[in-house]
Motif scaffolding. Structure first.
Motif, PDB file in Angstrom:
ATOM      1  N   SER A  74      -5.947   5.472  -5.940  1.00 19.83           N
ATOM      2  CA  SER A  74      -7.721   6.140  -5.530  1.00 19.83           C
ATOM      3  C   SER A  74      -6.677   7.831  -4.910  1.00 19.83           C
ATOM      4  O   SER A  74      -5.475   7.928  -5.427  1.00 19.83           O
ATOM      5  CB  SER A  74      -7.959   5.765  -3.878  1.00 19.83           C
ATOM      6  N   TRP A 114       1.138  -1.207   0.157  1.00 20.39           N
ATOM      7  CA  TRP A 114       0.115  -0.223  -0.314  1.00 20.39           C
ATOM      8  C   TRP A 114       0.727   1.226   0.062  1.00 20.39           C
ATOM      9  O   TRP A 114       1.883   1.527   1.090  1.00 20.39           O
ATOM     10  CB  TRP A 114      -0.831   0.103   1.391  1.00 20.39           C
ATOM     11  N   LYS A 172      -6.182  12.840 -12.586  1.00 22.69           N
ATOM     12  CA  LYS A 172      -7.024  11.796 -12.813  1.00 22.69           C
ATOM     13  C   LYS A 172      -7.853  11.870 -14.044  1.00 22.69           C
ATOM     14  O   LYS A 172      -8.236  10.544 -14.144  1.00 22.69           O
ATOM     15  CB  LYS A 172      -8.597  12.309 -11.550  1.00 22.69           C
ATOM     16  N   LYS A 209      -8.778   3.806 -15.911  1.00 24.90           N
ATOM     17  CA  LYS A 209      -9.648   3.143 -14.490  1.00 24.90           C
ATOM     18  C   LYS A 209      -8.591   2.170 -14.322  1.00 24.90           C
ATOM     19  O   LYS A 209      -8.342   1.163 -15.063  1.00 24.90           O
ATOM     20  CB  LYS A 209     -10.463   3.309 -14.902  1.00 24.90           C
ATOM     21  N   ASP A 210      -8.461   2.319 -12.472  1.00 23.65           N
ATOM     22  CA  ASP A 210      -7.594   0.861 -11.852  1.00 23.65           C
ATOM     23  C   ASP A 210      -8.142   0.587 -10.841  1.00 23.65           C
ATOM     24  O   ASP A 210      -8.078   1.723  -9.757  1.00 23.65           O
ATOM     25  CB  ASP A 210      -5.764   1.248 -11.933  1.00 23.65           C
ATOM     26  N   GLU A 211      -9.194   0.060 -10.643  1.00 20.50           N
ATOM     27  CA  GLU A 211      -8.998  -0.168  -8.824  1.00 20.50           C
ATOM     28  C   GLU A 211      -7.710  -0.016  -7.686  1.00 20.50           C
ATOM     29  O   GLU A 211      -8.274   0.078  -6.882  1.00 20.50           O
ATOM     30  CB  GLU A 211      -9.938  -1.183  -8.873  1.00 20.50           C
ATOM     31  N   ARG A 212      -6.671  -0.296  -7.933  1.00 25.06           N
ATOM     32  CA  ARG A 212      -5.695   0.330  -6.756  1.00 25.06           C
ATOM     33  C   ARG A 212      -5.478   1.107  -6.611  1.00 25.06           C
ATOM     34  O   ARG A 212      -5.403   1.543  -6.108  1.00 25.06           O
ATOM     35  CB  ARG A 212      -4.291  -0.726  -7.500  1.00 25.06           C
ATOM     36  N   SER A 223      -0.505  -3.335  -4.602  1.00 23.75           N
ATOM     37  CA  SER A 223      -1.627  -3.822  -4.252  1.00 23.75           C
ATOM     38  C   SER A 223      -2.153  -2.129  -3.836  1.00 23.75           C
ATOM     39  O   SER A 223      -3.888  -2.505  -4.406  1.00 23.75           O
ATOM     40  CB  SER A 223      -2.267  -4.114  -2.454  1.00 23.75           C
ATOM     41  N   ARG A 224      -2.332  -1.489  -4.129  1.00 22.89           N
ATOM     42  CA  ARG A 224      -2.962   0.232  -4.020  1.00 22.89           C
ATOM     43  C   ARG A 224      -1.862   1.079  -3.594  1.00 22.89           C
ATOM     44  O   ARG A 224      -0.797   1.445  -2.996  1.00 22.89           O
ATOM     45  CB  ARG A 224      -3.465   0.052  -2.311  1.00 22.89           C
TER      46      ARG A 224
END
Length: 206
Positions: free
Chosen positions: A93, A44, A83, A88-91, A67-68
Protein backbone atom coordinates in the motif's frame (compact mmCIF):
# COMPACT_ATOMS: atom_id res chain seq x y z
CA UNK A 1 8.21 20.04 9.03
CA UNK A 2 10.36 16.94 8.44
CA UNK A 3 10.92 18.02 4.84
CA UNK A 4 10.95 21.58 3.53
CA UNK A 5 8.56 22.51 0.74
CA UNK A 6 11.54 23.26 -1.51
CA UNK A 7 12.91 19.75 -0.96
CA UNK A 8 9.57 18.11 -1.78
CA UNK A 9 9.14 20.28 -4.88
CA UNK A 10 12.67 19.47 -6.00
CA UNK A 11 11.97 15.74 -5.82
CA UNK A 12 8.61 16.14 -7.53
CA UNK A 13 10.36 17.89 -10.43
CA UNK A 14 13.34 15.54 -10.72
CA UNK A 15 11.63 12.22 -9.88
CA UNK A 16 12.01 10.87 -13.41
CA UNK A 17 15.78 11.51 -13.46
CA UNK A 18 16.49 10.55 -9.87
CA UNK A 19 17.57 6.94 -10.31
CA UNK A 20 19.65 7.62 -13.41
CA UNK A 21 21.52 10.48 -11.75
CA UNK A 22 22.23 8.56 -8.54
CA UNK A 23 22.47 5.05 -10.00
CA UNK A 24 25.73 3.92 -8.37
CA UNK A 25 24.97 5.65 -5.07
CA UNK A 26 21.55 4.00 -4.91
CA UNK A 27 22.95 0.58 -5.81
CA UNK A 28 25.57 0.80 -3.08
CA UNK A 29 23.26 2.02 -0.33
CA UNK A 30 20.44 -0.36 -1.19
CA UNK A 31 22.71 -3.41 -1.32
CA UNK A 32 24.32 -2.43 1.97
CA UNK A 33 20.94 -1.92 3.59
CA UNK A 34 19.53 -5.20 2.32
CA UNK A 35 22.57 -7.08 3.61
CA UNK A 36 21.90 -5.86 7.15
CA UNK A 37 18.15 -6.35 7.57
CA UNK A 38 15.92 -9.33 8.13
CA UNK A 39 12.17 -9.78 7.90
CA UNK A 40 9.61 -12.38 8.95
CA UNK A 41 6.45 -13.65 7.21
CA UNK A 42 4.06 -11.91 9.61
CA UNK A 43 5.86 -8.55 9.60
CA UNK A 44 4.10 -5.25 9.00
CA UNK A 45 6.76 -2.96 7.52
CA UNK A 46 6.84 0.79 6.97
CA UNK A 47 9.24 2.14 4.33
CA UNK A 48 9.22 5.65 5.78
CA UNK A 49 10.66 7.53 2.80
CA UNK A 50 10.15 4.98 0.05
CA UNK A 51 10.82 7.30 -2.88
CA UNK A 52 10.47 5.61 -6.25
CA UNK A 53 9.87 2.20 -4.67
CA UNK A 54 13.34 0.89 -5.45
CA UNK A 55 13.79 -0.71 -2.03
CA UNK A 56 10.27 -2.17 -2.10
CA UNK A 57 10.92 -3.63 -5.54
CA UNK A 58 14.06 -5.39 -4.32
CA UNK A 59 12.26 -6.69 -1.23
CA UNK A 60 9.58 -8.25 -3.43
CA UNK A 61 11.95 -9.58 -6.11
CA UNK A 62 14.30 -11.13 -3.55
CA UNK A 63 11.36 -12.65 -1.69
CA UNK A 64 11.93 -11.04 1.67
CA UNK A 65 9.00 -12.36 3.73
CA UNK A 66 6.41 -9.91 5.07
CA UNK A 67 2.67 -9.60 5.60
CA UNK A 68 2.25 -5.93 4.70
CA UNK A 69 4.54 -3.24 3.29
CA UNK A 70 3.54 0.44 3.37
CA UNK A 71 5.56 2.62 0.99
CA UNK A 72 5.36 6.20 2.23
CA UNK A 73 6.80 9.34 0.64
CA UNK A 74 5.74 13.01 0.73
CA UNK A 75 6.75 13.55 -2.93
CA UNK A 76 3.87 12.73 -5.24
CA UNK A 77 6.22 12.51 -8.21
CA UNK A 78 8.39 9.89 -6.52
CA UNK A 79 5.41 7.95 -5.20
CA UNK A 80 3.77 7.79 -8.63
CA UNK A 81 6.87 6.08 -9.99
CA UNK A 82 6.73 3.59 -7.12
CA UNK A 83 3.07 2.82 -7.83
CA UNK A 84 3.78 2.23 -11.53
CA UNK A 85 6.86 0.08 -11.04
CA UNK A 86 5.62 -2.27 -8.34
CA UNK A 87 3.46 -5.31 -9.14
CA UNK A 88 -0.13 -5.58 -8.04
CA UNK A 89 0.20 -7.16 -4.63
CA UNK A 90 -2.40 -7.00 -1.88
CA UNK A 91 0.42 -6.78 0.66
CA UNK A 92 1.55 -3.39 -0.72
CA UNK A 93 0.00 0.00 0.00
CA UNK A 94 1.06 3.62 -0.52
CA UNK A 95 0.80 6.71 1.66
CA UNK A 96 1.94 10.31 1.24
CA UNK A 97 2.83 11.72 4.65
CA UNK A 98 5.73 13.68 6.04
CA UNK A 99 7.76 11.63 8.46
CA UNK A 100 6.78 13.43 11.65
CA UNK A 101 3.09 13.40 10.68
CA UNK A 102 2.51 9.75 9.87
CA UNK A 103 -1.01 8.99 11.21
CA UNK A 104 -0.59 5.30 11.95
CA UNK A 105 -1.85 3.93 15.24
CA UNK A 106 0.49 3.03 18.07
CA UNK A 107 2.11 -0.40 17.82
CA UNK A 108 1.27 -0.76 14.11
CA UNK A 109 4.55 -1.98 12.63
CA UNK A 110 7.14 -4.66 13.31
CA UNK A 111 9.83 -2.90 11.29
CA UNK A 112 10.51 0.59 9.98
CA UNK A 113 13.00 1.24 7.17
CA UNK A 114 14.60 4.67 6.78
CA UNK A 115 17.05 4.68 3.87
CA UNK A 116 18.86 7.75 2.49
CA UNK A 117 16.36 10.18 3.99
CA UNK A 118 17.00 11.10 7.63
CA UNK A 119 19.20 14.08 6.71
CA UNK A 120 16.17 15.73 5.04
CA UNK A 121 14.03 15.75 8.19
CA UNK A 122 13.65 19.02 10.07
CA UNK A 123 12.15 17.58 13.26
CA UNK A 124 14.43 14.59 13.62
CA UNK A 125 13.90 13.96 17.33
CA UNK A 126 10.16 14.32 16.93
CA UNK A 127 10.24 11.86 14.04
CA UNK A 128 12.12 9.29 16.14
CA UNK A 129 9.64 9.78 18.98
CA UNK A 130 6.77 9.07 16.59
CA UNK A 131 8.49 6.02 15.10
CA UNK A 132 8.96 4.62 18.59
CA UNK A 133 5.23 4.92 19.18
CA UNK A 134 4.40 3.45 15.78
CA UNK A 135 6.53 0.34 16.31
CA UNK A 136 5.30 -2.65 18.22
CA UNK A 137 7.10 -3.63 21.40
CA UNK A 138 10.28 -5.36 20.28
CA UNK A 139 9.99 -3.79 16.81
CA UNK A 140 13.01 -2.83 14.73
CA UNK A 141 14.10 0.47 13.20
CA UNK A 142 16.75 0.22 10.48
CA UNK A 143 18.36 3.50 9.40
CA UNK A 144 21.07 4.16 6.81
CA UNK A 145 22.22 7.67 5.98
CA UNK A 146 25.17 9.99 5.59
CA UNK A 147 27.60 10.18 8.50
CA UNK A 148 28.70 13.70 9.44
CA UNK A 149 32.10 12.84 10.82
CA UNK A 150 35.76 13.18 9.83
CA UNK A 151 36.44 14.71 6.44
CA UNK A 152 32.82 14.29 5.42
CA UNK A 153 31.96 17.27 7.59
CA UNK A 154 33.61 19.35 4.87
CA UNK A 155 31.70 17.53 2.11
CA UNK A 156 28.49 18.11 4.05
CA UNK A 157 29.17 21.86 3.97
CA UNK A 158 29.80 21.74 0.22
CA UNK A 159 26.59 19.80 -0.41
CA UNK A 160 24.64 22.33 1.65
CA UNK A 161 26.00 25.16 -0.47
CA UNK A 162 25.17 23.43 -3.77
CA UNK A 163 21.59 22.36 -3.09
CA UNK A 164 18.36 24.16 -2.25
CA UNK A 165 17.20 21.15 -0.22
CA UNK A 166 17.34 21.20 3.56
CA UNK A 167 20.23 19.03 4.81
CA UNK A 168 20.94 18.10 8.43
CA UNK A 169 23.25 15.10 8.71
CA UNK A 170 24.21 13.40 11.95
CA UNK A 171 27.30 11.61 13.18
CA UNK A 172 26.86 8.09 14.50
CA UNK A 173 27.29 9.12 18.18
CA UNK A 174 24.75 11.93 17.69
CA UNK A 175 22.22 9.56 16.15
CA UNK A 176 22.73 6.94 18.86
CA UNK A 177 22.05 9.56 21.52
CA UNK A 178 18.89 10.72 19.73
CA UNK A 179 17.62 7.16 19.45
CA UNK A 180 18.19 6.51 23.14
CA UNK A 181 16.38 9.76 23.99
CA UNK A 182 13.35 8.50 22.06
CA UNK A 183 13.38 5.23 24.00
CA UNK A 184 15.15 2.97 21.50
CA UNK A 185 17.76 0.35 22.36
CA UNK A 186 20.61 0.46 19.83
CA UNK A 187 21.48 -3.09 18.76
CA UNK A 188 23.83 -2.75 15.82
CA UNK A 189 25.85 0.06 14.25
CA UNK A 190 28.22 0.44 11.34
CA UNK A 191 30.18 3.25 9.70
CA UNK A 192 32.10 3.13 6.41
CA UNK A 193 33.49 5.14 3.52
CA UNK A 194 32.47 4.72 -0.10
CA UNK A 195 34.04 6.98 -2.70
CA UNK A 196 33.83 10.46 -1.18
CA UNK A 197 30.78 9.56 0.94
CA UNK A 198 30.71 8.45 4.53
CA UNK A 199 27.73 6.42 5.71
CA UNK A 200 26.26 5.09 8.91
CA UNK A 201 23.84 2.28 9.69
CA UNK A 202 21.90 1.70 12.89
CA UNK A 203 19.53 -1.05 13.97
CA UNK A 204 17.50 -0.06 17.02
CA UNK A 205 14.74 -1.89 18.91
CA UNK A 206 11.75 -0.59 20.82
Amino acid sequence: MPLSESTIQQYDQTAGEYEKKWKRYLYHTHEKFLSKIETKPDDWILDLSGGTGLLAKKLVERQFPFSRLVINDPSEGMLNIAKNRLPKDERLSFTKFRADRIPFEKNSFDRVFCLNAFHFYHNQQQTLDLLHLTLKTGGHLYLLDWNRSGLFRFMNTVINLLTSAYIDTRSLPELEEMLKKSGFRVQQTDSWNWRYWKFLFVEAHK
